[in-house]
Design an enzyme around this catalytic site. Structure first.
Site, PDB file in Angstrom:
ATOM      1  CG  PHE A 253      -2.083  -0.876   1.194  1.00 38.62           C
ATOM      2  CD1 PHE A 253      -3.317  -0.420   0.731  1.00 38.62           C
ATOM      3  CD2 PHE A 253      -1.974  -2.198   1.606  1.00 38.62           C
ATOM      4  CE1 PHE A 253      -4.415  -1.268   0.692  1.00 38.62           C
ATOM      5  CE2 PHE A 253      -3.063  -3.055   1.576  1.00 38.62           C
ATOM      6  CZ  PHE A 253      -4.290  -2.593   1.116  1.00 38.62           C
ATOM      7  CG  ASP A 254       0.848   5.795  -1.912  1.00 37.88           C
ATOM      8  OD1 ASP A 254       1.993   6.167  -1.616  1.00 37.88           O
ATOM      9  OD2 ASP A 254      -0.103   6.576  -2.109  1.00 37.88           O
ATOM     10  CG  PHE A 255       1.298   6.459   4.538  1.00 36.79           C
ATOM     11  CD1 PHE A 255       1.438   5.465   5.492  1.00 36.79           C
ATOM     12  CD2 PHE A 255       0.826   7.693   4.946  1.00 36.79           C
ATOM     13  CE1 PHE A 255       1.098   5.686   6.823  1.00 36.79           C
ATOM     14  CE2 PHE A 255       0.478   7.937   6.256  1.00 36.79           C
ATOM     15  CZ  PHE A 255       0.625   6.930   7.208  1.00 36.79           C
TER      16      PHE A 255
END
Length: 221
Positions: free
Chosen positions: A7-9
């Site tokens: 996951f990107d943040f």
């Protein structure tokens, strides 16, 4: 079947715009820039060095000073001016319950990502949190961060089972450069047109859609 979900943040797990935008304000104020705040959204995703040089047009000699100005506010207040997107916690819990390995892969400094997740009570939902170094000179690009996450978890040889979930074209480009698939999501700062233009492998509208897609995916794509 995707077994390893990265996951990107910013713009994917959390809406961090309030704290980030306030921090951008400090940079703009310091240099007396006449920046239109509408460009701030485009600066969420890329490394700060890239945003400050390309979007704010600061000279290279001032980039490090600008980063320090940004962080003076961000580290004190902006860090925790963030909101977890609706449905994200449920998505993460469902993935873990199904036996998926769940990681963070962000261009944000790793220390900050861990601190925010810990404050929000979400750190235990991830098998590993990977981000840039604090100076953002190593592991600054999305591709570098993804490779770091894969290598740190011994899954570099299983790229066909890896999926990055992100909200900007930088996520798609970084994932493809690192050799994995990417799903662009529409609950963050990106758009369907952006993902179609950059060649996202999948486009998902909501966290619930992401759960259904990952958990109901056939063994053979």
């Amino acid at each position: 079947m995707f077994s390893f979900i990265l996951f990107d943040f910013d713009g994917t797990l959390m809406d961090t715009s309030e704290g980030v935008f306030h921090s951008f304000d400090k940079v703009v104020e310091r240099y007396g820039l006449k920046a239109d705040k509408s460009v701030y959204s485009s600066m969420i995703g890329p490394p700060l060095r890239e945003s400050f040089s390309q979007t704010l047009a600061l000279p290279q000699s001032e980039i490090q000073n600008a980063i320090e100005t940004y962080r003076e506010y961000y580290c004190e207040k902006g860090l925790f001016e963030a909101r977890v997107y609706d449905g994200i916690t449920d998505l993460l819990q469902k993935l873990r319950a199904a036996g998926k390995s769940v990681f963070v892969a962000t261009s944000k400094p790793e220390l900050y990502a861990r601190q925010i997740l810990e404050r929000k009570g979400m750190l235990e939902l991830f098998d590993f949190v990977g981000g840039s170094d604090e100076a953002e000179t190593e592991r600054a690009s999305k591709a570098d961060v993804i490779r770091y996450v894969l290598e740190s978890n011994g899954i570099s040889g299983r790229k066909e089972q890896c999926l990055l979930i992100g909200d900007r074209k930088y996520d798609v480009e970084g994932a493809h450069e690192a050799g994995i698939s990417c799903a662009g999501i529409l609950w963050g700062f990106g758009t369907k047109a952006e993902f179609e233009a950059c060649g996202a492998d999948f486009i998902l509208k909501t966290p619930a859609d992401a759960a259904r897609f990952i958990l109901n995916q056939p063994e053979t794509l």
